[in-house]
Enzyme design. Structure first.
Site, PDB file in Angstrom:
ATOM      1  N   ASP A   8     -10.468  42.906 -12.976  1.00  0.00           N
ATOM      2  CA  ASP A   8      -9.156  42.360 -13.294  1.00  0.00           C
ATOM      3  C   ASP A   8      -9.370  40.847 -13.428  1.00  0.00           C
ATOM      4  OD1 ASP A   8      -6.302  42.003 -13.395  1.00  0.00           O
ATOM      5  OD2 ASP A   8      -6.420  41.374 -11.299  1.00  0.00           O
ATOM      6  N   ASP A  10      -6.643  37.948 -13.367  1.00  0.00           N
ATOM      7  CA  ASP A  10      -5.840  37.068 -12.516  1.00  0.00           C
ATOM      8  C   ASP A  10      -5.937  37.460 -11.047  1.00  0.00           C
ATOM      9  OD1 ASP A  10      -4.184  34.843 -12.687  1.00  0.00           O
ATOM     10  OD2 ASP A  10      -3.058  35.808 -14.307  1.00  0.00           O
TER      11      ASP A  10
HETATM   12  C1  BG6 Z   1      -1.251  39.682 -15.781  1.00  0.00           C
HETATM   13  C2  BG6 Z   1      -0.371  38.873 -14.841  1.00  0.00           C
HETATM   14  O1  BG6 Z   1      -2.581  39.298 -15.631  1.00  0.00           O
HETATM   15  O2  BG6 Z   1      -0.866  39.464 -17.130  1.00  0.00           O
HETATM   16  C3  BG6 Z   1       1.090  39.160 -15.117  1.00  0.00           C
HETATM   17  O3  BG6 Z   1      -0.689  39.230 -13.503  1.00  0.00           O
HETATM   18  C4  BG6 Z   1       1.396  38.890 -16.583  1.00  0.00           C
HETATM   19  O4  BG6 Z   1       1.888  38.364 -14.275  1.00  0.00           O
HETATM   20  C5  BG6 Z   1       0.492  39.748 -17.441  1.00  0.00           C
HETATM   21  O5  BG6 Z   1       2.779  39.173 -16.864  1.00  0.00           O
HETATM   22  C6  BG6 Z   1       0.722  39.543 -18.934  1.00  0.00           C
HETATM   23  O6  BG6 Z   1       0.271  38.261 -19.274  1.00  0.00           O
HETATM   24  P1  BG6 Z   1       0.431  37.563 -20.698  1.00  0.00           P
HETATM   25  O7  BG6 Z   1      -0.553  36.433 -20.628  1.00  0.00           O
HETATM   26  O8  BG6 Z   1       0.053  38.577 -21.742  1.00  0.00           O
HETATM   27  O9  BG6 Z   1       1.851  37.139 -20.822  1.00  0.00           O
HETATM   28 MG    MG Z   2      -4.685  40.580 -10.581  1.00  0.00          MG
END
Ligand code: BG6
Ligand code: MG
Length: 214
Positions: A8, A10
């Site tokens: 993963d 984030d």
């Molecule tokens: C995830 C985050 O990695 O990505 C979420 O934890 C986020 O909070 C999701 O909503 C989508 O991200 P993005 O960058 O496509 O808006």
């Molecule tokens: Mg995560």
């Protein structure tokens, strides 16, 4: 026998949660929602952009059309992307780079499995692209974790069966997604002891025995 590890993004390789939070808060306040909190933001972890928007909008009274919602999500993404410009290799979380290097040395394939459509840009900014074999992200999927889609796509891109892949996750929905996909899971991050992973470590620098996991 593990032949591939899917990370993963984030909370595992880098932390942009605070940037997501600030961008959503900015949008919420523009919409007159003044009480969007970090607690609400916790529920957005690992959740797609549109589903995250719903979590913001449920704090307000106004109804929006689908078109308006898409425009709002784009607006938040603009704020978020502006803040990404400050990301650099110094933002890679402890042990992440070393883990990727160690896996490559052992001949184990690596991928990212992230809900974020910004994953390629983030990985570029933090300098991890050369250490990854494949990226599976929000651009490849339609279903959010705990659906296993993003990890199954990653395994497929690596050319591996789900059973031969390990997922590294910091969110409960991600651990559930790994299990639903038939993969083993290593839980990391502040909640590592409560996520139900097959293995657990505070962060990637604190993994006791990669030999045992692999
Ligand atoms: C995830 C985050 O990695 O990505 C979420 O934890 C986020 O909070 C999701 O909503 C989508 O991200 P993005 O960058 O496509 O808006
Ligand atoms: Mg995560």
């Amino acid at each position: 026998m593990i032949r591939g590890v899917i990370f993963d993004l984030d909370g595992v390789l880098v932390s942009t949660d605070e940037l997501h939070y600030q961008a959503w808060k900015h949008l919420a306040e523009e919409l007159g929602i003044m009480d969007f909190s970090r607690k609400d933001n916790e529920r957005q972890r690992g959740v797609s952009r549109m589903a995250s928007l719903e979590i913001v909008l449920e704090k307000g009274a106004k109804e929006y059309t689908e078109e308006e919602k898409i425009a709002l999500a784009e607006k938040k993404n603009d704020y978020y992307k502006r803040s990404l410009q400050a990301l650099s290799p110094a933002d890679v979380l402890p042990g992440a780079k070393e883990a990727l290097e160690m896996l490559r040395q052992r001949g184990i394939l690596t991928a990212v499995g992230s809900a974020s459509k910004n994953a390629p840009e983030i990985l570029e900014r933090i300098g991890l692209i050369p250490l990854l074999d494949k990226i599976s992200c929000g651009l490849d999927t339609t279903k959010s974790k705990p659906d296993p889609e993003v990890f199954l796509v990653a395994a497929k891109k690596l050319g591996l069966s789900p059973e031969s892949c390990l997922v590294v996750e910091d969110a409960a929905a991600g651990i559930q997604a790994a299990k639903a996909g038939g993969m083993k899971a290593l839980a990391v991050g502040p909640l590592y002891q409560q996520l139900g992973g097959d293995f657990a470590a505070r962060d990637l620098s604190a993994v006791e025995s990669w030999d045992e996991i692999l």
